[in-house]
Design a protein around this motif. Structure first.
Motif, PDB file in Angstrom:
ATOM      1  N   TYR A 279      -0.684   9.037  -5.849  1.00 41.35           N
ATOM      2  CA  TYR A 279      -1.870   8.352  -5.317  1.00 41.35           C
ATOM      3  C   TYR A 279      -1.548   7.134  -4.446  1.00 41.35           C
ATOM      4  O   TYR A 279      -2.453   6.552  -3.868  1.00 41.35           O
ATOM      5  N   TRP A 280      -0.273   6.711  -4.335  1.00 45.38           N
ATOM      6  CA  TRP A 280       0.061   5.618  -3.426  1.00 45.38           C
ATOM      7  C   TRP A 280       0.112   6.141  -1.987  1.00 45.38           C
ATOM      8  O   TRP A 280       0.535   7.279  -1.733  1.00 45.38           O
ATOM      9  N   SER A 281      -0.278   5.286  -1.046  1.00 47.27           N
ATOM     10  CA  SER A 281      -0.141   5.627   0.371  1.00 47.27           C
ATOM     11  C   SER A 281       1.323   5.547   0.776  1.00 47.27           C
ATOM     12  O   SER A 281       2.144   4.880   0.122  1.00 47.27           O
ATOM     13  N   SER A 282       1.665   6.215   1.866  1.00 52.00           N
ATOM     14  CA  SER A 282       3.053   6.190   2.339  1.00 52.00           C
ATOM     15  C   SER A 282       3.475   4.799   2.776  1.00 52.00           C
ATOM     16  O   SER A 282       4.672   4.476   2.792  1.00 52.00           O
ATOM     17  N   GLU A 283       2.491   3.950   3.109  1.00 54.80           N
ATOM     18  CA  GLU A 283       2.797   2.563   3.488  1.00 54.80           C
ATOM     19  C   GLU A 283       2.997   1.670   2.276  1.00 54.80           C
ATOM     20  O   GLU A 283       3.334   0.479   2.422  1.00 54.80           O
TER      21      GLU A 283
END
Length: 437
Positions: A279-283
């Motif tokens: 669920y974390w963004s790639s950024e």
């Protein structure tokens, strides 16, 4: 009015016998009151969902919301009523894994069950509720009463699964739908205002101790019997690992360094392409939650990490995961009431705010331990099909402790043993470190 709202307004569909969740009580609740309250709590979690939301399945490990509603009802039909209320072929559809009472429908195909309809499932729940509550109006023999209690606890487990399965489903949509907005009084503080607690290691309880449940009150069979254990000297982290600490692990090449990983874990990293928590963004700056996409709070506990990731982080940090014996010996059952639970309406971990002793052992995130899920000495599963509830899964999984922000508060104990496979991470799974000495 359409979707779920249209269904629940129909007369007799799951609402008429169930008192409002959280209604004040003048004393301890009866078994009938607790049954009614938990059955209503499950339906409350479905408010605002459409029939489509409740029918889809996003991966083999999850189940559709409609299936959760039907399966928990089947449990009472099968093990409490003992008579068939639903159509004969429904038993196979909604039996999860109880091989002694029939051949279950394949778990990874539950999302294909367009029939029975949501309305039919809700009517099924209402009919079973009528019959169970009528049964609870009279004295029950101990075995049947114990099956009602087991069914209530089972219902609470599926309330948490309903939330985590739905979160995984919603995360697959580019629209990233919001399940529910947090109450303004309980919303997490903005990341810039959160007060981070410095990670410290405090002395843990050591020596000969007793582990497991005994005495009054419900416990699952896998928490028993209580037995002696020897716990070596150790120190325990004062709080779970935070998002900021885990981000540092990522930026230091944590997912690119095979020396940090168990062999099976490294193989999973390469197979699944893991490079951050689920669920974390790639950024590495936002994450998807049941409240929609939000900025990552650097001081909140990291969650949705597998056992493999927890173990690799611990090795990177020069620490280790606690054993479940260490965890239980260090946990204070009196802290359960101060934990962050599902009842808050904030379905996401929040930062610790008081730097006093060991914090957040209950609620927020399930904490991986290094202990394989296995039987306690002298463990005996229950006789009959209900004996399949826990014992047959004592192979290849690891124990987690403490509950999460999606767990009902009344469901968790210091002896509670949750268990998942080491690659699983769609539950609210986090990390607490320990060190020797």
């Amino acid at each position: 009015m359409g979707g779920w709202d249209a269904v629940v307004m129909e007369e007799g569909v799951g609402r008429t016998l169930i008192p409002p969740h959280g209604e004040a009580s003048s004393g301890p609740l009866s078994l009938a009151e607790r049954y009614a309250r938990q059955r209503r709590a499950t339906l409350d979690l479905c408010d605002g969902l459409s029939a489509e939301d409740m029918s889809a399945q996003s991966m083999p490990q999850t189940s559709p919301t409609k299936w959760h509603l039907a399966h928990t009802t089947w449990f009472f039909e099968q093990f409490v009523l003992g008579v068939r209320v639903s159509a004969d072929d429904w038993a196979r559809l909604f039996n999860s894994y109880y091989e002694q009472v029939g051949r279950p429908f394949a778990r990874d195909r539950r999302g294909l069950l367009t029939r029975p309809s949501l309305a039919e499932v809700l009517a099924y729940r209402a009919r079973v509720d009528d019959l169970v509550l009528a049964l609870l109006d009279r004295d029950l023999e101990p075995e049947r009463a114990s099956h009602v209690e087991l069914g209530i606890q089972h219902e609470q487990q599926h309330q948490e699964l309903l939330l985590t399965d739905l979160k995984h489903l919603f995360a697959q949509s580019p629209l990233e739908p919001v399940f529910r907005f947090p109450p303004s009084s309980g919303a997490p503080a903005p990341a810039s205002l959160s007060n981070g607690l410095r990670l410290r290691f405090l002395p843990g309880t050591s020596g000969p101790i007793d582990i497991g449940h005994e005495g009054p009150g419900f416990a699952f069979d896998n928490e028993q019997p209580r037995h002696p254990a020897m716990v070596a000297r150790h120190r325990i982290a004062n709080r779970p690992v935070t998002n900021a600490e885990y981000r540092t692990f990522i930026l230091d090449g944590g997912y690119r360094r095979p020396e940090l990983w168990l062999s099976d874990g490294w193989a999973e990293v390469r197979r699944a392409g893991w490079d951050r928590p689920l669920y974390w963004s790639s950024e590495l700056d936002t994450e998807f939650t049941l409240h929609g996409r939000v900025s990552i709070d650097p001081h909140a506990p990291v969650c949705h990490v597998s056992y493999y990731e927890a173990d690799a982080f611990a090795r990177w940090a020069g620490a280790r995961l606690l054993t479940e014996q260490e965890w239980e010996s260090d946990a204070d059952p009196g802290d359960i009431a101060s934990g962050h639970w599902r009842e808050s309406g904030v379905f996401h971990p929040t930062a610790a705010i008081r730097d006093v002793g060991v914090r957040q052992m209950f609620g927020d995130v399930w904490e991986w331990t290094s202990s394989a899920y296995s039987a306690y000495p002298r463990f005996r599963p229950a006789v009959g099909a209900v004996g399949e509830y826990n014992g047959k899964f004592m192979c290849g999984q690891y124990v987690l402790r403490g509950g999460s922000c999606a767990s009902p508060e009344s469901h968790i104990r210091s002896t509670y043993r949750n268990f998942f496979y080491p690659a699983d991470r769609w539950q609210f799974m986090g990390i607490r470190l320990g060190v020797d000495g």
